[in-house]
Scaffold this active site. Structure first.
Site, PDB file in Angstrom:
ATOM      1  N   CYS A 103      66.464  16.672  39.519  1.00  0.00           N
ATOM      2  CA  CYS A 103      65.960  16.249  38.210  1.00  0.00           C
ATOM      3  C   CYS A 103      66.890  15.276  37.498  1.00  0.00           C
ATOM      4  O   CYS A 103      66.458  14.241  36.991  1.00  0.00           O
ATOM      5  CB  CYS A 103      65.715  17.463  37.325  1.00  0.00           C
ATOM      6  SG  CYS A 103      67.075  18.661  37.314  1.00  0.00           S
ATOM      7  N   HIS A 118      66.366  16.995  29.833  1.00  0.00           N
ATOM      8  CA  HIS A 118      67.759  16.697  30.165  1.00  0.00           C
ATOM      9  C   HIS A 118      68.158  15.396  29.465  1.00  0.00           C
ATOM     10  O   HIS A 118      67.403  14.417  29.497  1.00  0.00           O
ATOM     11  CB  HIS A 118      67.914  16.453  31.674  1.00  0.00           C
ATOM     12  CG  HIS A 118      67.815  17.686  32.518  1.00  0.00           C
ATOM     13  ND1 HIS A 118      67.727  18.964  32.014  1.00  0.00           N
ATOM     14  CD2 HIS A 118      67.834  17.834  33.870  1.00  0.00           C
ATOM     15  CE1 HIS A 118      67.671  19.833  33.011  1.00  0.00           C
ATOM     16  NE2 HIS A 118      67.734  19.177  34.141  1.00  0.00           N
TER      17      HIS A 118
END
EC number: 1.2.1.11
Lengths: 349, 349
Positions: free
Chosen positions: B131, B251
């Site tokens: 990710c 994130h």
């Protein structure tokens, strides 16, 4: 020779940092003959505790500083700008925790572990650096002294208490609102005085202090400029990205450095930092030992861990640096400056 | 020519990413003839929704993949290692969201905006990158293509949903415990399978995945190695520090880069990224416009802001990159790979 005690004033005595200043003066047994808690008009009349005594906070005026030998300031930049010259005029040495005078060339900017000697050049005002700067230079100065330092790239993970007690309240209030599926209405963070306010709970906000013309925030420019000044190295490359997190107390920093000397090893750096003043090494990856904000909160030292070699640059290293932003980042450093002034015979002359 | 629809399996259909895979296949209208939800024995029998139909999750066995043309895997590395070859043997193309095959030289590691063409070399398995890698390369590839790229130093601010739904529950539970002055008993984070567990609420934890011999975490090594592989540049210098935060989804990354070409300006970078595939530019400091996790959550794009020139290095720039780690960081990228396979005529042959 040291006196039995000094007449000390704390301006901003009711604030988060001012409260820590009182506690730290008491805890580290700084020789205090008398303690005068001062504040803005708004907080005057409140009570604070010092050595078991309840003291009434007085509104700071120029005459408040008559007879004061040492004044610790932490009541905002504009208050410092107005009051510090008045205090100096009346014979006090001012240790100022705001950004008002930090970059003045006549004002020493001091972290005792790093540049205590700069205190000799003071002309009445000594500046306490920005919280995020202090912990970084405490960790990096031993490395700079031993191996030289060419470059610093730092990304910060900063606690809300750096924005004041109201910001802490806001974070916990928002946390509860998210948990209860209630609407969050940001009012303070990221910057009380800026136009827009954003949720801090369960978020990471890349703004601390106001944006400057060059796209950096003032907090980032503080880290860049103050580090060069404290380390006496205008050629040092420093870059900073400052980010606010939902953490109450304890700033963390991801720091990339390039040293000057070739051939330095991680074990040498660890040995160096293990014995460095004000540093506690917490670095054992296999045992999951590394610094964390919740552990550093309430402690005096700067905690360093995750030291590792860059995989491409033999002169490059990465570190993780954590400290209590209200203690070493503010109140403790101010009180340490006071101790240094006393040790160097600069106080109460 | 495209078929009307493909026989698709999703392995790990009850997990956080698997759920997003089902939703994304449906939302983006990937041509599905039949959808088979698979899981470990433990989750078999659970129900999932797809296009308004309730489907019963079946335990994955090698024979589950008979007749399957496309299998999206997100059930952990060991499951992938065991099952992916079985699926391929039965004619399926596997898009694997674990780290099991990412660094195999026979397995393309693909972010469609960056290296879609690598799909031509597949031998049955295609790996979906980590990710934190995906969002970074989506933001940096346009810059690399235009100006060359020599160096990346990234510090991450990663959400707990990357560690699974149980980690999210743990974070919210701990938040409530701290608010109620109750004891916090960490059981999952930072890494479910590691020895020690630490509080994530109101903390920043510099460990994601297990530590390697060299002092880096596996997450950090994933970012370093995967970035080089996706960008086809073994000489690229990449350094990473990965940190877990009390953020549910989204994130964030503080990225420092050095480009190859001299004379690049911030406005050129902004213009470039404004038109880049999969990127939304959010960059207006004076109006406090920058990407934040809470805004990126639930969105498909990678959000980039705070682009500014390094103050010392004319080839240096800083960026702030944010994306939904479950979408572009996982499920969405896997589905985009499926679309690319179809577009390139590689599916259902």
């Amino acid at each position: 020779m040291s006196k039995a005690g000094y007449r000390v004033a704390v301006l901003g005595a009711t604030g988060a940092v001012g409260q820590q200043m009182l506690k730290t003066l008491e805890r580290l047994e700084f020789p205090v003959e008398s303690l005068l808690p001062l504040s803005s008009k708004r907080s005057a009349g409140k009570k604070v505790m010092f050595k078991g005594e309840e003291l009434t906070v007085q509104e700071a005026t120029p005459d408040s500083f008559e007879g004061i030998e040492l004044a610790l300031f932490s009541a905002g930049g504009s208050v410092s700008k107005a009051m510090a010259p008045e205090a100096v005029k009346r014979g006090a040495i001012v240790v100022d925790n705001t950004s008002a005078f930090r970059m003045d060339k006549d004002v020493p900017l001091v972290v005792p572990e790093v540049n205590e000697g700069d205190l000799h050049d003071h002309q009445g005002i000594i500046a306490n650096p920005n919280c995020s700067t202090i912990q970084m230079v405490v960790a990096l100065e031993p490395i700079r002294k031993a191996y030289g330092l060419n470059k610093i790239v730092v990304s910060t993970y900063q606690a809300v208490s750096g924005a004041g007690a109201e910001a802490v309240d806001e974070m916990y209030q928002q946390s509860g609102q998210v948990l209860n599926n209630e609407e969050v209405k940001p009012e303070i963070l990221p910057v009380g005085g800026d136009k827009k306010h954003y949720q801090i709970a369960y978020n990471a906000v890349p703004q601390i202090d106001l944006f400057q013309e060059n796209g950096y925030t003032f907090e980032e420019m503080k880290m860049i400029n103050e580090t060069k000044k404290i380390m006496h190295d205008d050629e040092l490359h420093v870059a900073a990205t400052c980010v606010r997190l939902p953490v109450e107390t304890g700033h963390s920093e991801s720091v990339y450095i390039e040293v000057e000397q070739e051939g330095v090893s991680v074990s040498e750096l660890k040995e160096l930092l293990q014995g460095a003043p004000g540093v506690t090494l917490q670095d054992d990856p296999q045992e999951q030992v590394y610094p964390m904000a919740v552990d550093a909160a309430g402690k005096d030292d700067v905690f360093v861990g995750r030291i590792r070699h860059d995989l491409d640059n033999t002169k490059g290293f990465h570190l993780w640096v954590v400290a209590d932003n209200l203690l070493k980042g503010a109140a403790l450093n101010s009180v340490q400056i006071a101790f240094s002034l006393e040790k160097l015979g600069l106080l109460g002359k």
